[in-house]
Structure formats: structure tokens, C-alpha cells
Enzyme design. Structure first.
Site, PDB file in Angstrom:
ATOM      1  N   GLY A   1       0.835  -1.190   0.000  1.00 46.58           N
ATOM      2  CA  GLY A   1       0.000   0.000   0.000  1.00 46.58           C
ATOM      3  C   GLY A   1       0.869   1.238   0.000  1.00 46.58           C
ATOM      4  N   VAL A   2       0.309   2.326  -0.517  1.00 48.14           N
ATOM      5  CA  VAL A   2       1.066   3.565  -0.564  1.00 48.14           C
ATOM      6  C   VAL A   2       0.141   4.700  -0.159  1.00 48.14           C
ATOM      7  CG1 VAL A   2       2.461   5.096  -1.984  1.00 48.14           C
ATOM      8  CG2 VAL A   2       2.369   2.661  -2.515  1.00 48.14           C
ATOM      9  N   GLY A   3       0.678   5.611   0.578  1.00 48.10           N
ATOM     10  CA  GLY A   3      -0.114   6.794   0.934  1.00 48.10           C
ATOM     11  C   GLY A   3       0.782   8.000   0.952  1.00 48.10           C
TER      12      GLY A   3
ATOM     13  N   GLY B   1       3.881   7.686   2.944  1.00 48.27           N
ATOM     14  CA  GLY B   1       4.941   6.754   2.594  1.00 48.27           C
ATOM     15  C   GLY B   1       4.333   5.428   2.192  1.00 48.27           C
ATOM     16  N   LYS B   2       5.100   4.381   2.366  1.00 47.39           N
ATOM     17  CA  LYS B   2       4.641   3.083   1.872  1.00 47.39           C
ATOM     18  C   LYS B   2       4.351   2.106   3.011  1.00 47.39           C
ATOM     19  CE  LYS B   2       7.028   3.489  -2.502  1.00 47.39           C
ATOM     20  NZ  LYS B   2       8.281   3.271  -3.210  1.00 47.39           N
ATOM     21  N   VAL B   3       3.481   1.160   2.687  1.00 47.59           N
ATOM     22  CA  VAL B   3       3.210   0.085   3.641  1.00 47.59           C
ATOM     23  C   VAL B   3       3.782  -1.210   3.076  1.00 47.59           C
ATOM     24  CG1 VAL B   3       1.438  -1.216   4.855  1.00 47.59           C
ATOM     25  CG2 VAL B   3       1.080   1.206   4.366  1.00 47.59           C
TER      26      VAL B   3
ATOM     27  N   LYS C   1       4.674   0.371   8.192  1.00 45.45           N
ATOM     28  CA  LYS C   1       4.351   1.629   7.533  1.00 45.45           C
ATOM     29  C   LYS C   1       5.528   2.567   7.727  1.00 45.45           C
ATOM     30  CE  LYS C   1       0.838   5.011   8.654  1.00 45.45           C
ATOM     31  NZ  LYS C   1      -0.514   5.150   9.180  1.00 45.45           N
TER      32      LYS C   1
ATOM     33  N   ASP D   1     -11.356   9.455   9.136  1.00 49.35           N
ATOM     34  CA  ASP D   1     -11.144   8.956   7.784  1.00 49.35           C
ATOM     35  C   ASP D   1     -11.749   7.559   7.643  1.00 49.35           C
ATOM     36  OD1 ASP D   1     -10.378   9.115   5.172  1.00 49.35           O
ATOM     37  OD2 ASP D   1      -8.284   8.555   5.541  1.00 49.35           O
TER      38      ASP D   1
END
Ligand SMILES: *[C@@H]1O[C@H](CO)[C@@H](O)[C@H](O)[C@H]1NC(C)=O
Ligand SMILES: *[C@@H]1O[C@H](CO)[C@@H](O)[C@H](O)[C@H]1NC(C)=O
Ligand SMILES: *[C@@H]1O[C@H](CO)[C@@H](O)[C@H](O)[C@H]1NC(C)=O
Ligand SMILES: *[C@@H]1O[C@H](CO)[C@@H](O)[C@H](O)[C@H]1NC(C)=O
Ligand SMILES: *[C@@H]1O[C@H](CO)[C@@H](O)[C@H](O)[C@H]1NC(C)=O
Ligand SMILES: *[C@@H]1O[C@H](CO)[C@@H](O)[C@H](O)[C@H]1NC(C)=O
Length: 841
Positions: free
Chosen positions: A511-513, A516-518, A532, A628
């Protein structure tokens, strides 16, 4: 007639054999027998029960005002069974727990003793708190009664884990306290699995897994039986205050030995002193009975109760001559009961019968009665020896657990074991607010040598009992900051994470947000975790990173993804979470080729997520707003159990990558509370709105914003609510499951969604209400409509909103904020998450 008497003789002989077999019952010895004298330095002996052990090593003691001499305690306390237990209490100002290592699984009594006294600035009689185990909320919004007498709450729990953790959570700015605790194994067959239900008459199955709270335990027609004289340290009241004197009765006491019989009641079900006394219709009136013997009790309306009648025919001259009817809540529960028939024609055999009353009179009165049989060839008669009323389904709120050191949860325990080589189990320190406040008041420099050794700050264990408390809350009351770095042990070495993620290999990205990245990572012991890794950030970001650790390490809930550890070496900001095997809820709804989830499963997932959010909103003194809520933040474990997370995580990297990019603005936009948007006022009702959108996603299985659709269909919430308002939600249900949803279930679901999506926050239900409604949706799906349940569910959903919130903390990811909103008040972007105290706004 002849045959019957022959049969009776045969039964009698058989009965005698049974009696002989049954009499040599060995006395029950509990495997677990924890008796704790809280807040005390001394063990006290309680006759018949043994020593109540002091729960600390001697560094602190909190005595009541009345402790100058025991005889200045209020009369009610002195006359109680164990006045000495009520002279000390342990007080907590942050969530804290006692943890018991259980030698045996299965049925246990848990007794909590409370006596609210005043001590210095503490008035324990106004304390307000919650007590829960890992599975059950025992007390919520609890304040001890102010009539200056001790209160003992007794629970009967089926303990299935190797630890019992009793967590005390102060509510508002209150404290919690406890005077004494008992945790005792009882024979497993004390609660059998089935019982007859009253109205409608049927069979209730599943009692062995139930938790009960003892409401009444009555020695009918006899004397009070104290814990010391009971086989399982129970107390039995007299029936004086409960017996409605509408008919004349006489009391019986039996001197001879009782005939315990196999298959009937045992000495553990009730002691001799219960079975050898009874109340019976008076002789003079028995020929012309106009009234039943009735006992009446105050209970909580609209709850379920297990009601146990204890009988022992100590009154009849011969077997097969006593017949009567049993009434529960004014209804005939059992007719023409002939005890002799049930105990093979033997007299004086202890026996019990029990009934489940599903929903009692909302007036809060529960009556039980014994009436004459309507058979015309028998004399009107009837007896009762004992009565127990146990409340079922006691747990309503959400559990709160402060995990003991070493095993904050199983995963963490494993990982810490590996990662830290057992160096430090999570060093959660004892916080004795009493000591802390006093220290503060006295303004003693911490370093000054004091009479309190530092050992009083570390976890303390005695006889398998450990007492602990978290220091991880970020409220002003948590004064424990220096001295014990309570989260130090959550720290995971960077080197280890490098190995676990194959040096942060892109292949491991799930995953990416914006943060940064997971990465998916596998620790040495092959535990999977999600790592994360934040982009290296400003000082500001670092602070928020730390705050999140502090808050999250205090959050433990089965429906929240838990934080396992973190790493802040070399300017890294890495959070390590438990790995959720089945990815996001979103990925199961649309945009992937996974098989569709059934309607039941979907509702269960929603219920799980609602529980998680409800816990965030209400489990703390300050409510936490997720901010969220979306289907991509609801993760599923290997059993498809939902956990709310604060970061996006999916099993398939590139896909999520894409999803993320395209929904970075619009995605969250589709979930955004219009009121929050308009007025920029954030409340927990904003989460309720977003959750409502998730509910629509779940039933329609389409994205919340889909720009490829015709204009009026782009926004799921706007589009679907129009259908719902026309009563036609059924038209837009996910076609793959549409045929499987029962109309009642769909209707209730639609109504729930509509309420969640109300324009104004005040009109929306609380997360707790949503939870109840979803549970009802599930019930409607499984069982079809049941009128008796409709009433109780409605009552529950109309409970007044939670009023004890003092302020709020919010938590959520900031990376997907709509760009056109002013977030300056709230946080900077691109942090791991925001966390702030909204009290000052
Ligand atoms: C704490 O409780 C007291 C009453 O005991 C109340 O007056 C006060 O306002 C409360 N403080 C906060 C911050 O809620
Ligand atoms: C406790 O509950 C479990 C199921 O959770 C059940 O298998 C077990 O029989 C129960 N034990 C007792 C003593 O009721
Ligand atoms: C309870 O036990 C005590 C001694 O153990 C005895 O003196 C007393 O009579 C008993 N009471 C009852 C009601 O059995
Ligand atoms: C109620 O009970 C008492 C004894 O406990 C008895 O003296 C009295 O007569 C009873 N009253 C009625 C109306 O039966
Ligand atoms: C018989 O019962 C009635 C009421 O049920 C009561 O008024 C009457 O006094 C009783 N008679 C005797 C002899 O106890
Ligand atoms: C006993 O109670 C039941 C239910 O309230 C009633 O129907 C019945 O008539 C009563 N019997 C007598 C003898 O009062």
C-alpha cells in the site's frame, strides 16, 4: 392403578441405587481461587473463604476515613460479612487492570466488592467507571450506591483464555476503585447448556457460553446464608423482602440428612441450608386456595434472565403426593410438577428447574410464583426452597483491556519475545494516582531519596496475579512521563525491520499513501506484520508520530488494527501493525475478482467495524474521532473479521497504488460529512456520516465516487439516499446478493443508512445506536421478524446520547484531505496521522 404402584416400587428401588451411587460426592476444590484485598498491605482472613491477599508489596496503602478504629465504620459495613475488606481500596485515575493467570478454563465466579468511602480529596462514592474483562463489560457508567453499605457484584463467566484481565476504566474525570476481588473456579456443570424458555415456551440452548450477573439468590423460607456457609462462597438472602404476603404460608425446616441424587442437584448447586428449609401453603387454607405464593423482584426491564427454582420435598409424608404449578412473570411455566417423578420417588432430594425469561416486564418487576395444581384428584399444595435470578446478556458496551506486561496481545508477545530477546516485556508501570498526586502536591523532587522505593513503580506479581496500569494515555491526568518510559519496549530495531522487509523491497509494498509506503514483512518467528514507513519529515511530523504511538499503544480492541511497535532510529518514522490477511473491505466489494461476500458476512463486517468505531468514540474519557472512515480503512483478518485501521492496506500493491492516486481527493470526498465540510466543525458524528457511506458501499458494491457514471449517479451517497427515501433501496442492491436479503433486514438497513446520512450531526445516531441497529439487521436476516425483539431493539436504539464526553481526540490520516479545505486549524498534511486535543477549540 396396580401397574402404576408396581412401577413406583420399581422406581423406588432404582432410586435407592442411584442415591447410594450419588452420595459419595467428593467436595469440590476450586482450581483457581484468587481472593484479593485491594489497596492493602496485609492479608486478611475471612472465615470460610480463606485469606484475602494484599495486592501490593507494601509501598502504598489507602485506608478509609473510618480506619482509625474499625468500630467507626458505618454500621452497614461492620455488620457486613467482612468489614475489614472495606477498609482499603485501590484507586485508579487511568485505565488499569488486574490480570489473573487461570489454572482452569470454564465456569468461574468473579466477585467485585465496592464500598465508596471518602479519603482525603477522594470521594469514592461519586466515582464513575467501567469494568470489563477481555470479552465482557461487567459494569458501565457505574457509581457505587451511596447508602454507605458495601456492594458485592457477582458474575458467572465461562473463561476460555489462560488469563482473566479485569480492567478498570475511570469515566469523565472520575476515578475508579475496587476494595476486593474474588475469582474462583466453580464446577463446570453449575450452568447446563439448555433451559426451558417462558413465552414462548421452548428450549434455550447455549447457556454454557453465557455470562451471568447474579441478581438475586434467595433461601426461601429459611435464614440468610453467608459466604462462609455456602459450598461456593455464595450469599443467600431470606425471602422476606420479596415474598408477597397474599396467602398464608408456613415455613419448614428439615433436620434429617438430605438425599442427594445423581442427576439431580448437587451440594454445589445450593448448600443444605437452602434445601432443608422451604415455604409451603398453610395447612388451613390449602383446601380452598385462592391465591398463589408469589415473590417479586426489581430487575432491569427488557433484559433476559435465567431463573432457577430449587426444590426439595421435605414436607410430604409420602412420595407422589405433592403437585404444583410454576409461574414466571405471571405466566404458567410448568404445570402439575411432581417432584417425586423427577427424583425416582425419593423424598428430600435436592432438585432444581430453570427457565429463561426472554424479556421481562419493562416496569422492571419480575414475579415468580408457585400455585396449586389444577388436577382434580390432588390436594392443592406447593413448596419452594430456593431461588436464583441471574441476568443474561450482561455485556452491552465495548470492552476495554489494559493488557498485562509481556502479553499486551498474543502477537505482540511473540514479536517482543523474538525482537527484543525477552529484554523487556512492555514495561507498563503501576500508576497509583494516590501516590502521584501526593507527590505532586508535596512537590518533592523526584530524585530526592524517599521512603518509597522505586520498585513500587514496576509491575508486581504475586501468586500469579499481576497488577498494572498503562501510562500511555495522552490526557493531562497521565502524570507519569519521566522515570518510566512506558512505550520503550514497543521499539523495534531498524536492522530487524530491514531484514523483515527485505530492505524495504518494492515487492513487499502492499500500500502507498501520502505518508509513505506500507510493506508486508515477516519477522524471524514468521509472524506477518505490516510496516508503515514514513517519509522523513519535519520536527512537527515527528511529534505527531510520537503522539500516535502513545495513543495507539493504549488502544487495544479486537476491532481495531493494533500497533505492534515502532522504530525511530536514524530519523526513521516507522509504525508496525498487525497484518491483516484478507486486505481491505473495499477490495472485497468491487474492483477485484474476489467472490462476493454474502449479505450476512457483510453485515457482520459492518458490525465489527461499528464496534471498533464505537470504542474509539466512547471507550475513553475523551472521544477519539477517526476522521477517515472508509471501506479502504476497514481491514479483514483471515477469518474476515473487521478491524478499523487508520491507513490503507491492500493485498495487491499496484492496484492499491492506482486506487489511491485516483481517489486521493475524490475518494475521501465521497465520505465527507457535509456539515463538517460546511462548518469545519468536527464531531464523532462525522465518522457516523462516513460510516453511513461505507454501509452504502457495502450494499451497492460500487465506488463512492464514480466519474464514469451519469451525472446524478456519480456520488454514491447522494444517489443511493434518493432511492432509500423513495423506499426503493432494493433496486440498487448488489445484484450478486440481491435475492438473498430478507426484506425486513433490508428495510432496517436502509433506515439505518438514512439516519447516518442525516444532514445535521445532531440528527444522526451515535455509533452505539448504529451498532445496535446493525445487530438487529443481522437478526432480521437470520430469524425473520420477531415482535418481542422489535420492542427491545427500539428501546435500545433510543437511549439518550452519550453525555459524558469531555472533549475529544482525533486520529486519522491526513494525506487524503480535500485540497480545497482549510486544515490549518487541524494539522499539517503528510504526517502519519493527526492527533490533537480539541478541548481548547
Ligand atoms: C471534573 O469534575 C468536577 C466535579 O467533580 C467538575 O466540576 C469539573 O468541571 C470536571 N472537570 C472537567 C475537566 O471535566
Ligand atoms: C465455555 O465455552 C466454550 C465455548 O466458548 C464451550 O466449549 C465450553 O464447553 C464452555 N465451558 C463451560 C464450562 O460451560
Ligand atoms: C454458618 O456457619 C457457622 C460456623 O461455621 C455456624 O455457627 C452457623 O450456624 C452457620 N449458619 C447457618 C445458617 O448454617
Ligand atoms: C403477612 O405475614 C405475616 C408474617 O410474616 C403475617 O403475620 C400476616 O398475617 C401476613 N399478612 C397477610 C395479609 O397474610
Ligand atoms: C386463607 O386465605 C385468605 C386469603 O387468601 C385469608 O384471608 C385467610 O385469613 C386465610 N385463612 C386462614 C385460616 O389462614
Ligand atoms: C396463579 O397465578 C396465575 C397467573 O398469574 C393465575 O392465572 C392463577 O389463577 C393463580 N392461581 C391462584 C390459585 O391464584
Amino acid at each position: 392403578m396396580g401397574t402404576t404402584s408396581e412401577q413406583k416400587i420399581a422406581l423406588l428401588l432404582l432410586g435407592t441405587i442411584w442415591v447410594l451411587l450419588g452420595t459419595c460426592n467428593a467436595e469440590f476444590t476450586p482450581a483457581d481461587n484468587y481472593l484479593i484485598n485491594c489497596g492493602s498491605t496485609v492479608d486478611v482472613h475471612v472465615p470460610g473463604q480463606g485469606f484475602f491477599r494484599a495486592d501490593n508489596s507494601g509501598s502504598t496503602i489507602l485506608k478509609s476515613d473510618h480506619n482509625v478504629a474499625a468500630n467507626t465504620l458505618p454500621d452497614a459495613v461492620i455488620s457486613s460479612d467482612n468489614p475489614v475488606l472495606y477498609q482499603t481500596a485501590r484507586i485508579f485515575s487511568v485505565p488499569s487492570s488486574y490480570s489473573f493467570n487461570m489454572k482452569s478454563r470454564g465456569r468461574h465466579f468473579v466477585r467485585l466488592h465496592f464500598f465508596g468511602f471518602r479519603y482525603q480529596s477522594y470521594d469514592l462514592a461519586v466515582a464513575k467507571f467501567k469494568v470489563s474483562t477481555q470479552d465482557v463489560v461487567l459494569l458501565d457508567n457505574f457509581t457505587p450506591p451511596s447508602n454507605s453499605s458495601p456492594l458485592v457484584r457477582e458474575y458467572s463467566l465461562n473463561i476460555t483464555e489462560d488469563k482473566l484481565i479485569l480492567t478498570f476504566v475511570p469515566l469523565g474525570n472520575s476515578t475508579s476503585f475496587i476494595n476486593a476481588i474474588e475469582v474462583i473456579s466453580v464446577p463446570d456443570d453449575l450452568i447446563r447448556d439448555s433451559a426451558q424458555t417462558v413465552n414462548p415456551s421452548g428450549q434455550y440452548l447455549g447457556l454454557t457460553t453465557q455470562s451471568f450477573q447474579t441478581f438475586y439468590r434467595i433461601n426461601v423460607g429459611g435464614r440468610e446464608v453467608t459466604a462462609a456457609n455456602d459450598t461456593l462462597s455464595r450469599s443467600w438472602d431470606t425471602d422476606q423482602n420479596f415474598f408477597l404476603n397474599s396467602t398464608t404460608t408456613e415455613l419448614f425446616a428439615y433436620q434429617a440428612k438430605l438425599n442427594y441424587q445423581k442427576g439431580a442437584a448437587t451440594k454445589e448447586d445450593a448448600p443444605d441450608s437452602v434445601y432443608n428449609t422451604a415455604r409451603r401453603f398453610a395447612v388451613q387454607n390449602r383446601t380452598s386456595l385462592v391465591s398463589n405464593m408469589t415473590w417479586q423482584f426489581d430487575v432491569d426491564g427488557s433484559s433476559s434472565y435465567l431463573i432457577r427454582f430449587h426444590f426439595c420435598d421435605i414436607v410430604s409424608k409420602a412420595a407422589y403426593s405433592l403437585y404444583f404449578d410454576i409461574y414466571v412473570d405471571g405466566r404458567l411455566a410448568l404445570e402439575n410438577v411432581d417432584l417425586s417423578e423427577r427424583v425416582l420417588g425419593t423424598l428430600a432430594v435436592p432438585y432444581y428447574m430453570e427457565f429463561v425469561l426472554k424479556s421481562s416486564d419493562p416496569s422492571g418487576k419480575l414475579s415468580v410464583g408457585i400455585g396449586p395444581s389444577s388436577l382434580n384428584n390432588v390436594a392443592p399444595d406447593g413448596i419452594l426452597n430456593g431461588l436464583e435470578i441471574m441476568k443474561m446478556d450482561i455485556s452491552t458496551g465495548t470492552v476495554y483491556v489494559v493488557w498485562p506486561p509481556g502479553t499486551p496481545n498474543r502477537k505482540l508477545a511473540i514479536i517482543l519475545g523474538t525482537v527484543l530477546g525477552g529484554v523487556g516485556a512492555v514495561s507498563i508501570a503501576i500508576i497509583l494516582c494516590f501516590v502521584l498526586r501526593r507527590k505532586k502536591k508535596e512537590k518533592k523532587p523526584r530524585r530526592a531519596p524517599t521512603s518509597r522505593p522505586s520498585s513500587s513503580w514496576s509491575p508486581l506479581t504475586l501468586n500469579g496475579l499481576s497488577f498494572l496500569s498503562t501510562g500511555t494515555r495522552t490526557t493531562s491526568r497521565t502524570t507519569l512521563t519521566s522515570g518510566t518510559n512506558s512505550d520503550a519496549s514497543y521499539r523495534i530495531p531498524f536492522a530487524l525491520l530491514q531484514v523483515a522487509t527485505k530492505h524495504f523491497d518494492e515487492q513487499m509494498v502492499v500500500g502507498v499513501g501520502g505518508f509513505g509506503k506500507v510493506y508486508k514483512a515477516v519477522l524471524q518467528d514468521s509472524t506477518k506484520v505490516a510496516v508503515k514507513r514514513g517519509n522523513q519529515k519535519s520536527h512537527q511530523g515527528l511529534r505527531e508520530f510520537r503522539t500516535e504511538i502513545e495513543l495507539l499503544s493504549g488502544l487495544r480492541h479486537r476491532h481495531l488494527v493494533s500497533l505492534i511497535g515502532y522504530c525511530d532510529e536514524q530519523n526513521e518514522m516507522i509504525l508496525v501493525y498487525e497484518y491483516m490477511e484478507k486486505g481491505t473491505l473495499k477490495s472485497h466489494l468491487y474492483g477485484s475478482d474476489m467472490p462476493p461476500l454474502s449479505w450476512k458476512k457483510r453485515v457482520e463486517i459492518c458490525i465489527g467495524a461499528a464496534r471498533g468505531l464505537h470504542y474509539l468514540h466512547t471507550g475513553f474519557a475523551k472521544s477519539i474521532i477517526h476522521r477517515d472512515v472508509k471501506s479502504a480503512n476497514i481491514l479483514l483478518d483471515e477469518n474476515l473479521m473487521a478491524k478499523v485501521s487508520d491507513f490503507g492496506l491492500s493485498k495487491t500493491g499496484p492496484e492499491l497504488d492506482q486506487t489511491h492516486v485516483s481517489t486521493a481527493v475524490k475518494g475521501s470526498f465521497g465520505y465527507l460529512d457535509p456539515e463538517y465540510y460546511r462548518r469545519q466543525k468536527l464531531t464523532d458524528k462525522s465518522d457516523v456520516y462516513s460510516f453511513g457511506v461505507v454501509l452504502l458501499e457495502v450494499i451497492c458494491a460500487r465506488p463512492v465516487i464514480d466519474p464514469t457514471l451519469p451525472r446524478d449517479m456519480i456520488n454514491l451517497a447522494e444517489w443511493a439516499i434518493k432511492w432509500q427515501k423513495r423506499g426503493e433501496l432494493g433496486q440498487i442492491v448488489d445484484q450478486r446478493i440481491a435475492g438473498t436479503i430478507r426484506p425486513e433486514s433490508l428495510r432496517k438497513y436502509g433506515e439505518t443508512v438514512e439516519k447516518c446520512l442525516a444532514d445535521y450531526g445532531v440528527d444522526r445516531p451515535t455509533m452505539g445506536d448504529v451498532l445496535w441497529n446493525l445487530e438487529f439487521v443481522l437478526q432480521l436476516q437470520e430469524a425473520g421478524p420477531d415482535v418481542s425483539n422489535v420492542d427491545s431493539m427500539n428501546q435500545i436504539s433510543e437511549l439518550p446520547p452519550d453525555t459524558r464526553r469531555m472533549g475529544s481526540l482525533e486520529i486519522g490520516t491526513a494525506d487524503e484531505s480535500p485540497t480545497n479545505m482549510d486544515y490549518s486549524q487541524m494539522s499539517t498534511n503528510d504526517a502519519f496521522s493527526q492527533l490533537m486535543n480539541t478541548e481548547g477549540r
